[in-house]
Design a protein around this motif. Sequence first.
Motif, PDB file in Angstrom:
ATOM      1  N   MET A   1       0.942  -0.987   0.147  1.00  0.00           N
ATOM      2  CA  MET A   1      -0.112   0.133   0.066  1.00  0.00           C
ATOM      3  C   MET A   1       0.970   1.385  -0.083  1.00  0.00           C
ATOM      4  SD  MET A   1      -3.158  -1.139   2.620  1.00  0.00           S
ATOM      5  CE  MET A   1      -3.685   0.441   2.709  1.00  0.00           C
ATOM      6  N   THR A   2       1.998   1.206   0.645  1.00  0.00           N
ATOM      7  CA  THR A   2       2.988   2.280   0.717  1.00  0.00           C
ATOM      8  C   THR A   2       3.615   2.666  -0.706  1.00  0.00           C
ATOM      9  OG1 THR A   2       3.816   1.932   2.819  1.00  0.00           O
ATOM     10  CG2 THR A   2       4.950   3.077   1.656  1.00  0.00           C
ATOM     11  N   VAL A   3       3.806   1.671  -1.443  1.00  0.00           N
ATOM     12  CA  VAL A   3       4.320   1.734  -2.911  1.00  0.00           C
ATOM     13  C   VAL A   3       3.139   2.216  -3.675  1.00  0.00           C
ATOM     14  CG1 VAL A   3       4.851   0.742  -5.151  1.00  0.00           C
ATOM     15  CG2 VAL A   3       6.037  -0.197  -2.701  1.00  0.00           C
ATOM     16  N   ASP A   4       1.980   1.877  -3.339  1.00  0.00           N
ATOM     17  CA  ASP A   4       0.860   2.434  -4.291  1.00  0.00           C
ATOM     18  C   ASP A   4       0.361   3.936  -3.977  1.00  0.00           C
ATOM     19  OD1 ASP A   4       0.562  -0.049  -5.608  1.00  0.00           O
ATOM     20  OD2 ASP A   4      -0.824  -0.824  -4.288  1.00  0.00           O
ATOM     21  N   ILE A   5       0.417   4.160  -2.767  1.00  0.00           N
ATOM     22  CA  ILE A   5       0.206   5.714  -2.339  1.00  0.00           C
ATOM     23  C   ILE A   5       1.285   6.727  -2.866  1.00  0.00           C
ATOM     24  CG2 ILE A   5       0.060   7.094  -0.511  1.00  0.00           C
ATOM     25  CD1 ILE A   5      -1.337   4.936   1.187  1.00  0.00           C
ATOM     26  N   ILE A   6       2.447   6.047  -2.847  1.00  0.00           N
ATOM     27  CA  ILE A   6       3.631   7.355  -3.188  1.00  0.00           C
ATOM     28  C   ILE A   6       3.537   7.162  -4.499  1.00  0.00           C
ATOM     29  CG2 ILE A   6       6.084   7.467  -3.639  1.00  0.00           C
ATOM     30  CD1 ILE A   6       6.362   6.034  -0.617  1.00  0.00           C
ATOM     31  N   LYS A   7       3.190   6.446  -5.362  1.00  0.00           N
ATOM     32  CA  LYS A   7       3.113   6.135  -6.848  1.00  0.00           C
ATOM     33  C   LYS A   7       2.025   7.234  -7.343  1.00  0.00           C
ATOM     34  CE  LYS A   7       3.360   2.727  -9.432  1.00  0.00           C
ATOM     35  NZ  LYS A   7       3.205   1.513  -9.925  1.00  0.00           N
ATOM     36  N   GLY A   8       0.975   6.968  -6.475  1.00  0.00           N
ATOM     37  CA  GLY A   8      -0.231   7.875  -6.788  1.00  0.00           C
ATOM     38  C   GLY A   8      -0.120   9.208  -6.350  1.00  0.00           C
ATOM     39  N   GLU A   9       0.815   9.696  -5.691  1.00  0.00           N
ATOM     40  CA  GLU A   9       1.257  10.980  -5.530  1.00  0.00           C
ATOM     41  C   GLU A   9       2.023  11.680  -6.637  1.00  0.00           C
ATOM     42  OE1 GLU A   9      -0.358  12.994  -3.268  1.00  0.00           O
ATOM     43  OE2 GLU A   9      -1.525  11.486  -2.495  1.00  0.00           O
ATOM     44  N   GLY A  10       2.308  10.838  -7.354  1.00  0.00           N
ATOM     45  CA  GLY A  10       3.392  11.340  -8.547  1.00  0.00           C
ATOM     46  C   GLY A  10       4.657  11.208  -8.380  1.00  0.00           C
ATOM     47  N   PHE A  11       5.000  10.520  -7.340  1.00  0.00           N
ATOM     48  CA  PHE A  11       6.376  10.392  -7.208  1.00  0.00           C
ATOM     49  C   PHE A  11       7.175   9.394  -8.197  1.00  0.00           C
ATOM     50  CE2 PHE A  11       4.912  12.518  -3.368  1.00  0.00           C
ATOM     51  CZ  PHE A  11       5.838  13.424  -3.246  1.00  0.00           C
ATOM     52  N   LYS A  12       8.102   9.660  -8.607  1.00  0.00           N
ATOM     53  CA  LYS A  12       9.177   8.558  -9.436  1.00  0.00           C
ATOM     54  C   LYS A  12       9.888   7.615  -8.307  1.00  0.00           C
ATOM     55  CE  LYS A  12       9.220  10.880 -13.689  1.00  0.00           C
ATOM     56  NZ  LYS A  12      10.027  11.615 -14.784  1.00  0.00           N
ATOM     57  N   VAL A  13       9.512   6.287  -8.350  1.00  0.00           N
ATOM     58  CA  VAL A  13      10.108   5.352  -7.383  1.00  0.00           C
ATOM     59  C   VAL A  13      10.522   4.079  -8.128  1.00  0.00           C
ATOM     60  CG1 VAL A  13       9.299   6.618  -5.202  1.00  0.00           C
ATOM     61  CG2 VAL A  13       8.094   4.741  -6.442  1.00  0.00           C
ATOM     62  N   VAL A  14      11.379   3.629  -7.597  1.00  0.00           N
ATOM     63  CA  VAL A  14      11.730   1.842  -7.935  1.00  0.00           C
ATOM     64  C   VAL A  14      11.054   1.137  -7.185  1.00  0.00           C
ATOM     65  CG1 VAL A  14      13.496   0.347  -8.188  1.00  0.00           C
ATOM     66  CG2 VAL A  14      14.010   2.591  -8.665  1.00  0.00           C
ATOM     67  N   GLU A  15      10.061   0.564  -7.838  1.00  0.00           N
ATOM     68  CA  GLU A  15       8.841  -0.182  -6.825  1.00  0.00           C
ATOM     69  C   GLU A  15       9.341  -1.102  -5.996  1.00  0.00           C
ATOM     70  OE1 GLU A  15       5.524  -1.489  -8.974  1.00  0.00           O
ATOM     71  OE2 GLU A  15       5.355   0.365 -10.131  1.00  0.00           O
ATOM     72  N   ASP A  16      10.375  -1.906  -6.334  1.00  0.00           N
ATOM     73  CA  ASP A  16      10.850  -3.166  -5.604  1.00  0.00           C
ATOM     74  C   ASP A  16      11.653  -2.641  -4.748  1.00  0.00           C
ATOM     75  OD1 ASP A  16       9.554  -4.818  -7.507  1.00  0.00           O
ATOM     76  OD2 ASP A  16      11.560  -5.230  -8.565  1.00  0.00           O
ATOM     77  N   GLU A  17      12.562  -1.474  -4.826  1.00  0.00           N
ATOM     78  CA  GLU A  17      13.484  -1.143  -3.708  1.00  0.00           C
ATOM     79  C   GLU A  17      12.466  -0.441  -2.581  1.00  0.00           C
ATOM     80  OE1 GLU A  17      16.359   1.498  -5.326  1.00  0.00           O
ATOM     81  OE2 GLU A  17      17.314   0.046  -6.482  1.00  0.00           O
ATOM     82  N   LEU A  18      11.457   0.236  -2.898  1.00  0.00           N
ATOM     83  CA  LEU A  18      10.781   1.051  -2.142  1.00  0.00           C
ATOM     84  C   LEU A  18       9.937  -0.132  -1.430  1.00  0.00           C
ATOM     85  CD1 LEU A  18       9.537   3.541  -0.659  1.00  0.00           C
ATOM     86  CD2 LEU A  18       7.684   3.443  -2.561  1.00  0.00           C
ATOM     87  N   PHE A  19       9.228  -1.232  -1.960  1.00  0.00           N
ATOM     88  CA  PHE A  19       8.767  -2.394  -1.519  1.00  0.00           C
ATOM     89  C   PHE A  19       9.562  -2.920  -0.385  1.00  0.00           C
ATOM     90  CE2 PHE A  19       7.465  -6.867  -0.550  1.00  0.00           C
ATOM     91  CZ  PHE A  19       6.052  -6.616  -0.721  1.00  0.00           C
ATOM     92  N   GLU A  20      10.946  -3.299  -0.563  1.00  0.00           N
ATOM     93  CA  GLU A  20      11.935  -4.150   0.183  1.00  0.00           C
ATOM     94  C   GLU A  20      12.291  -3.018   1.557  1.00  0.00           C
ATOM     95  OE1 GLU A  20      12.867  -7.145   0.124  1.00  0.00           O
ATOM     96  OE2 GLU A  20      11.744  -7.652  -1.790  1.00  0.00           O
TER      97      GLU A  20
END
Length: 393
Positions: free
Chosen positions: A144-163
Amino acid sequence: MINQLLLRFKLLKDDKTLIIVMTLMALGLTLVFSSSMSGNYRPEVMLVDSDNTSESREFINELKLSRLLRYTETDEANAIKNIETGMSIGGLVIDQGFSDMMRNGKEINLSILRSKDSIELIQLRSDVQTTAFKFMSKFKTADMTVDIIKGEGFKVVEDELFEETYALSTYYWRYRNPFNLNSQVMDAQKDWAYNPMIHYLIGFTLFFSTFTIVFVGSDILKEKQQKTWQRKLVSPVSNTVIISSLLIVTFIVGMLQVGIIVLIGNYFLDINWGMNIGLMLIVFAAFVYAFTAIGLVVAGLAKTIEQLGAIVPIILVSSAMLGGTMWPLEIIQSKILLTLANLMPHKWAMQIISQTSAYGLNVSNFITSVLVLIAMGTVYLLIGLKLSKRHVY
């Protein structure tokens, strides 16, 4: 009546060895069985990872943190072999598709291997459910943290943020719980907590006390064989006084034996029964009353002391097993056995004492159990009084 009671108490010298031995056996076996469920002993569980993914590995790592069970990884063939030979209490299989279920938010399916039902299997189910809940909570938090940050328009590396989020959740679960629970116990001298020793102490107390009660109450059979009973019946003493003196003494002996064990458990074994000792003794008194009457019935059915010695162990052992003194009735799945358990006095005494020690006193359940025991005792008493009029030649 007083003279009859004094005579009965004097005759107890013939049964003093039985009373002492049964009391010591109840205490001794309680200590032996409860010690095997405490200390550093952790039953072994075979663990089979059929999914073999990073998610399943992380779940296995969570399981291995358990303080109750010892999880050992192996293949399915070796797991089945160890379970069948009794080397392990059971096995847990993480099926293929485990990681997909986690990522898709589906319900996790896990398989438990077993050869028989046991108390340890109840621990296994509880431990797996607790660990799975904690694992899914951390996984969903990271997702959910990954989805929320992506939804705010931030560019992130999903796998790294998830881990990173998952690792942070693990840290807080292990070292800094995500929430605190404050509790306060009102109007109580001390809080109650379940102790595995309680089941064994109650079970063995009820089981061995029945031998004392039935054999002491069966003195009527001995008197019939020695012709003493017949002489009493033609004496000026009424039949009611003769029977009452026997039942009263038998009841007192049973209560003394049970009372000693309860007090030892309370003051020396540090067992918290979850209710006042006076209420405890009311339950035991109803149980002793029921088995005092059962002893009268058994003595009326048997024709000789030898016959009594042969049938009593069969009746008492089988009724104790059905009543749940040897193992919790919660692990029994047969509806027939559970129905038969309702006919055993042990079940009603075990049920109210065990539930009260674990969850606190429920007045309604307490009254129901006591009334059922009294009703059983009254029925058996009427039957026993009818049978006591039979003569043995």
